[in-house]
Design a protein around this motif. Structure first.
Motif, PDB file in Angstrom:
ATOM      1  N   ASP A  61      -4.920   9.800   6.500  1.00  0.00           N
ATOM      2  CA  ASP A  61      -5.800  10.851   7.023  1.00  0.00           C
ATOM      3  C   ASP A  61      -7.273  10.489   6.875  1.00  0.00           C
ATOM      4  O   ASP A  61      -8.090  10.826   7.736  1.00  0.00           O
ATOM      5  CB  ASP A  61      -5.534  12.180   6.298  1.00  0.00           C
ATOM      6  CG  ASP A  61      -4.162  12.745   6.609  1.00  0.00           C
ATOM      7  OD1 ASP A  61      -3.663  12.502   7.725  1.00  0.00           O
ATOM      8  OD2 ASP A  61      -3.583  13.419   5.735  1.00  0.00           O
ATOM      9  N   THR A  62      -7.617   9.811   5.778  1.00  0.00           N
ATOM     10  CA  THR A  62      -9.022   9.519   5.501  1.00  0.00           C
ATOM     11  C   THR A  62      -9.178   8.146   4.864  1.00  0.00           C
ATOM     12  O   THR A  62      -8.232   7.588   4.305  1.00  0.00           O
ATOM     13  CB  THR A  62      -9.627  10.555   4.534  1.00  0.00           C
ATOM     14  OG1 THR A  62      -8.940  10.481   3.274  1.00  0.00           O
ATOM     15  CG2 THR A  62      -9.516  11.967   5.087  1.00  0.00           C
ATOM     16  N   VAL A  63     -10.411   7.633   4.927  1.00  0.00           N
ATOM     17  CA  VAL A  63     -10.738   6.363   4.283  1.00  0.00           C
ATOM     18  C   VAL A  63     -12.251   6.288   4.132  1.00  0.00           C
ATOM     19  O   VAL A  63     -13.003   6.936   4.876  1.00  0.00           O
ATOM     20  CB  VAL A  63     -10.231   5.155   5.104  1.00  0.00           C
ATOM     21  CG1 VAL A  63     -10.931   5.070   6.451  1.00  0.00           C
ATOM     22  CG2 VAL A  63     -10.415   3.849   4.334  1.00  0.00           C
ATOM     23  N   ARG A  64     -12.686   5.507   3.169  1.00  0.00           N
ATOM     24  CA  ARG A  64     -14.112   5.208   3.010  1.00  0.00           C
ATOM     25  C   ARG A  64     -14.331   3.726   3.229  1.00  0.00           C
ATOM     26  O   ARG A  64     -13.635   2.894   2.637  1.00  0.00           O
ATOM     27  CB  ARG A  64     -14.593   5.606   1.616  1.00  0.00           C
ATOM     28  CG  ARG A  64     -16.075   5.333   1.379  1.00  0.00           C
ATOM     29  CD  ARG A  64     -16.499   5.810   0.000  1.00  0.00           C
ATOM     30  NE  ARG A  64     -17.928   5.605  -0.242  1.00  0.00           N
ATOM     31  CZ  ARG A  64     -18.555   5.965  -1.356  1.00  0.00           C
ATOM     32  NH1 ARG A  64     -17.869   6.558  -2.327  1.00  0.00           N
ATOM     33  NH2 ARG A  64     -19.848   5.738  -1.486  1.00  0.00           N
ATOM     34  N   LEU A  65     -15.291   3.386   4.068  1.00  0.00           N
ATOM     35  CA  LEU A  65     -15.648   1.997   4.350  1.00  0.00           C
ATOM     36  C   LEU A  65     -17.048   1.743   3.833  1.00  0.00           C
ATOM     37  O   LEU A  65     -17.984   2.494   4.159  1.00  0.00           O
ATOM     38  CB  LEU A  65     -15.615   1.706   5.854  1.00  0.00           C
ATOM     39  CG  LEU A  65     -14.284   1.292   6.485  1.00  0.00           C
ATOM     40  CD1 LEU A  65     -13.302   2.459   6.454  1.00  0.00           C
ATOM     41  CD2 LEU A  65     -14.503   0.846   7.931  1.00  0.00           C
ATOM     42  N   SER A  66     -17.203   0.694   3.038  1.00  0.00           N
ATOM     43  CA  SER A  66     -18.525   0.332   2.539  1.00  0.00           C
ATOM     44  C   SER A  66     -18.664  -1.179   2.553  1.00  0.00           C
ATOM     45  O   SER A  66     -17.702  -1.911   2.330  1.00  0.00           O
ATOM     46  CB  SER A  66     -18.745   0.875   1.127  1.00  0.00           C
ATOM     47  OG  SER A  66     -17.756   0.387   0.233  1.00  0.00           O
ATOM     48  N   GLY A  67     -19.873  -1.617   2.843  1.00  0.00           N
ATOM     49  CA  GLY A  67     -20.110  -3.052   2.914  1.00  0.00           C
ATOM     50  C   GLY A  67     -21.007  -3.395   4.075  1.00  0.00           C
ATOM     51  O   GLY A  67     -21.851  -2.581   4.493  1.00  0.00           O
ATOM     52  N   ALA A  68     -20.853  -4.581   4.609  1.00  0.00           N
ATOM     53  CA  ALA A  68     -21.729  -5.058   5.675  1.00  0.00           C
ATOM     54  C   ALA A  68     -20.916  -5.553   6.863  1.00  0.00           C
ATOM     55  O   ALA A  68     -19.862  -6.168   6.698  1.00  0.00           O
ATOM     56  CB  ALA A  68     -22.632  -6.179   5.166  1.00  0.00           C
ATOM     57  N   VAL A  69     -21.440  -5.280   8.047  1.00  0.00           N
ATOM     58  CA  VAL A  69     -20.839  -5.757   9.287  1.00  0.00           C
ATOM     59  C   VAL A  69     -21.927  -6.427  10.109  1.00  0.00           C
ATOM     60  O   VAL A  69     -23.005  -5.852  10.304  1.00  0.00           O
ATOM     61  CB  VAL A  69     -20.211  -4.600  10.105  1.00  0.00           C
ATOM     62  CG1 VAL A  69     -19.773  -5.093  11.479  1.00  0.00           C
ATOM     63  CG2 VAL A  69     -19.039  -3.999   9.367  1.00  0.00           C
ATOM     64  N   VAL A  70     -21.664  -7.641  10.579  1.00  0.00           N
ATOM     65  CA  VAL A  70     -22.592  -8.342  11.455  1.00  0.00           C
ATOM     66  C   VAL A  70     -22.091  -8.217  12.885  1.00  0.00           C
ATOM     67  O   VAL A  70     -20.955  -8.589  13.192  1.00  0.00           O
ATOM     68  CB  VAL A  70     -22.729  -9.830  11.067  1.00  0.00           C
ATOM     69  CG1 VAL A  70     -23.708 -10.539  12.006  1.00  0.00           C
ATOM     70  CG2 VAL A  70     -23.179  -9.968   9.625  1.00  0.00           C
ATOM     71  N   SER A  71     -22.934  -7.662  13.750  1.00  0.00           N
ATOM     72  CA  SER A  71     -22.551  -7.452  15.143  1.00  0.00           C
ATOM     73  C   SER A  71     -23.740  -7.759  16.041  1.00  0.00           C
ATOM     74  O   SER A  71     -24.835  -7.237  15.825  1.00  0.00           O
ATOM     75  CB  SER A  71     -22.090  -6.001  15.362  1.00  0.00           C
ATOM     76  OG  SER A  71     -21.756  -5.772  16.708  1.00  0.00           O
ATOM     77  N   ASN A  72     -23.511  -8.617  17.023  1.00  0.00           N
ATOM     78  CA  ASN A  72     -24.564  -9.006  17.969  1.00  0.00           C
ATOM     79  C   ASN A  72     -25.827  -9.495  17.253  1.00  0.00           C
ATOM     80  O   ASN A  72     -26.950  -9.179  17.654  1.00  0.00           O
ATOM     81  CB  ASN A  72     -24.913  -7.834  18.894  1.00  0.00           C
ATOM     82  CG  ASN A  72     -23.748  -7.418  19.759  1.00  0.00           C
ATOM     83  OD1 ASN A  72     -22.969  -8.257  20.235  1.00  0.00           O
ATOM     84  ND2 ASN A  72     -23.607  -6.125  19.972  1.00  0.00           N
ATOM     85  N   GLY A  73     -25.617 -10.244  16.185  1.00  0.00           N
ATOM     86  CA  GLY A  73     -26.740 -10.822  15.472  1.00  0.00           C
ATOM     87  C   GLY A  73     -27.427  -9.895  14.496  1.00  0.00           C
ATOM     88  O   GLY A  73     -28.364 -10.299  13.802  1.00  0.00           O
ATOM     89  N   LYS A  74     -26.995  -8.642  14.417  1.00  0.00           N
ATOM     90  CA  LYS A  74     -27.596  -7.685  13.504  1.00  0.00           C
ATOM     91  C   LYS A  74     -26.625  -7.364  12.366  1.00  0.00           C
ATOM     92  O   LYS A  74     -25.422  -7.278  12.577  1.00  0.00           O
ATOM     93  CB  LYS A  74     -27.957  -6.384  14.226  1.00  0.00           C
ATOM     94  CG  LYS A  74     -29.124  -6.509  15.194  1.00  0.00           C
ATOM     95  CD  LYS A  74     -29.501  -5.146  15.752  1.00  0.00           C
ATOM     96  CE  LYS A  74     -30.725  -5.243  16.652  1.00  0.00           C
ATOM     97  NZ  LYS A  74     -31.129  -3.900  17.170  1.00  0.00           N
ATOM     98  N   THR A  75     -27.177  -7.184  11.166  1.00  0.00           N
ATOM     99  CA  THR A  75     -26.371  -6.815  10.014  1.00  0.00           C
ATOM    100  C   THR A  75     -26.505  -5.322   9.756  1.00  0.00           C
ATOM    101  O   THR A  75     -27.618  -4.802   9.627  1.00  0.00           O
ATOM    102  CB  THR A  75     -26.807  -7.587   8.758  1.00  0.00           C
ATOM    103  OG1 THR A  75     -26.621  -8.982   8.981  1.00  0.00           O
ATOM    104  CG2 THR A  75     -25.977  -7.164   7.551  1.00  0.00           C
ATOM    105  N   TYR A  76     -25.377  -4.645   9.712  1.00  0.00           N
ATOM    106  CA  TYR A  76     -25.348  -3.214   9.430  1.00  0.00           C
ATOM    107  C   TYR A  76     -24.652  -3.009   8.082  1.00  0.00           C
ATOM    108  O   TYR A  76     -23.524  -3.457   7.887  1.00  0.00           O
ATOM    109  CB  TYR A  76     -24.581  -2.457  10.514  1.00  0.00           C
ATOM    110  CG  TYR A  76     -25.202  -2.538  11.889  1.00  0.00           C
ATOM    111  CD1 TYR A  76     -26.175  -1.639  12.289  1.00  0.00           C
ATOM    112  CD2 TYR A  76     -24.796  -3.525  12.781  1.00  0.00           C
ATOM    113  CE1 TYR A  76     -26.738  -1.711  13.558  1.00  0.00           C
ATOM    114  CE2 TYR A  76     -25.358  -3.611  14.053  1.00  0.00           C
ATOM    115  CZ  TYR A  76     -26.330  -2.700  14.433  1.00  0.00           C
ATOM    116  OH  TYR A  76     -26.878  -2.784  15.684  1.00  0.00           O
ATOM    117  N   LYS A  77     -25.337  -2.346   7.164  1.00  0.00           N
ATOM    118  CA  LYS A  77     -24.723  -1.978   5.895  1.00  0.00           C
ATOM    119  C   LYS A  77     -24.177  -0.563   6.030  1.00  0.00           C
ATOM    120  O   LYS A  77     -24.904   0.367   6.376  1.00  0.00           O
ATOM    121  CB  LYS A  77     -25.747  -2.053   4.760  1.00  0.00           C
ATOM    122  CG  LYS A  77     -26.244  -3.469   4.507  1.00  0.00           C
ATOM    123  CD  LYS A  77     -27.254  -3.496   3.357  1.00  0.00           C
ATOM    124  CE  LYS A  77     -27.753  -4.910   3.111  1.00  0.00           C
ATOM    125  NZ  LYS A  77     -28.764  -4.953   2.026  1.00  0.00           N
TER     126      LYS A  77
END
Length: 254
Positions: A61-77
């Protein structure tokens, strides 16, 4: 030469092993089964482990995601809590941090004036509106902005709040799958699977209870994500009207 019978020899070896283990605090002479007392996922083939953990994640039903994702040259925390009908949390890109809240189809974005000034919400047709942009950014500072579904920003940001979209895109390893041994993630025993020996990503799957994915290292150094708080419910509520600016109607366009 005295020949020790096989049964007696086996008993003697067992006794010595027991003494060594108890005396030195070792784990065992013959090697313990690392899957003993687990949910059994560690004994499956890698492809089956992957499909099993994806099914468990989808059913949660639920989840928590934490960390970093790199997409199209940009890093999203990311630090997002997600459920079937939306999600909430924060996203940091560069020097800008903003909050996202999605309840059903309604998407709200909250950021400071610097974020909105950088976004140039007052620009139209490439024309620079100078002071009007700063005024618009100041107006939006600390407010929730309701983004209409037809706006490009909706597509850009809503994916961060969609549990199924995020999990489906994140939990796929690339290349030939293999097991990379037993590990531990935040005190929980895991089995690790990889794509192309790690270049296609790695995924740690819980060996305790439901086989949820717990840690993902994305292919191509595209970020590391921790997946926690599986099944822990939380409340999603739209902000009150006084805290909301309607993106489609209230933002200055000239």
């Amino acid at each position: 030469m005295t020949v020790i019978p096989r049964t007696r020899r086996a008993a003697l070896v067992s006794a010595v092993c027991t003494l060594v283990v108890s005396g030195l605090g070792l784990t065992g002479c013959g090697g313990e089964d690392p899957d003993e007392g687990t949910n059994g996922v560690g004994k499956l083939e890698p492809a089956k482990i992957q499909s099993t953990t994806k099914a468990a994640a989808t059913a949660a039903d639920t989840v928590r995601l934490s960390g970093a994702v790199v997409s199209n040259g940009k890093t999203y925390k990311l630090d997002m809590r997600l459920k079937e009908d939306g999600g909430t949390g924060s996203v940091t890109s560069g020097d800008s941090t903003f909050r996202l809240l999605k309840v059903g189809e309604h998407l709200f974005l909250k950021a400071d004036a610097d974020f909105w000034d950088h976004e140039d919400p007052g620009k139209k047709g490439g024309e620079d509106h100078g002071d009007s942009e700063t005024a618009a950014a100041d107006k939006l500072d600390g407010m929730y902005v309701k983004v209409p579904t037809g706006d490009p920003a909706y597509k850009r940001f809503s994916g961060f709040t969609d549990k199924d979209v995020l999990l489906n895109s994140l939990l796929t390893l690339h290349g030939t799958l293999s097991r990379e041994g037993h590990h531990e993630q935040s005190g929980t025993r895991t089995i690790r699977i990889t794509g192309d020996k790690g270049s296609g990503g790695t995924l740690d799957v819980s060996l305790e209870g439901t086989p949820y994915p717990l840690r993902l290292v994305r292919a191509g150094d595209a970020g590391t994500i921790l997946l926690t708080d599986w099944g822990q419910d939380f409340t999603l509520e739209e902000p009150d009207e006084k805290s909301v600016v309607d993106y489609g109607k209230q933002l200055p366009t000239s």
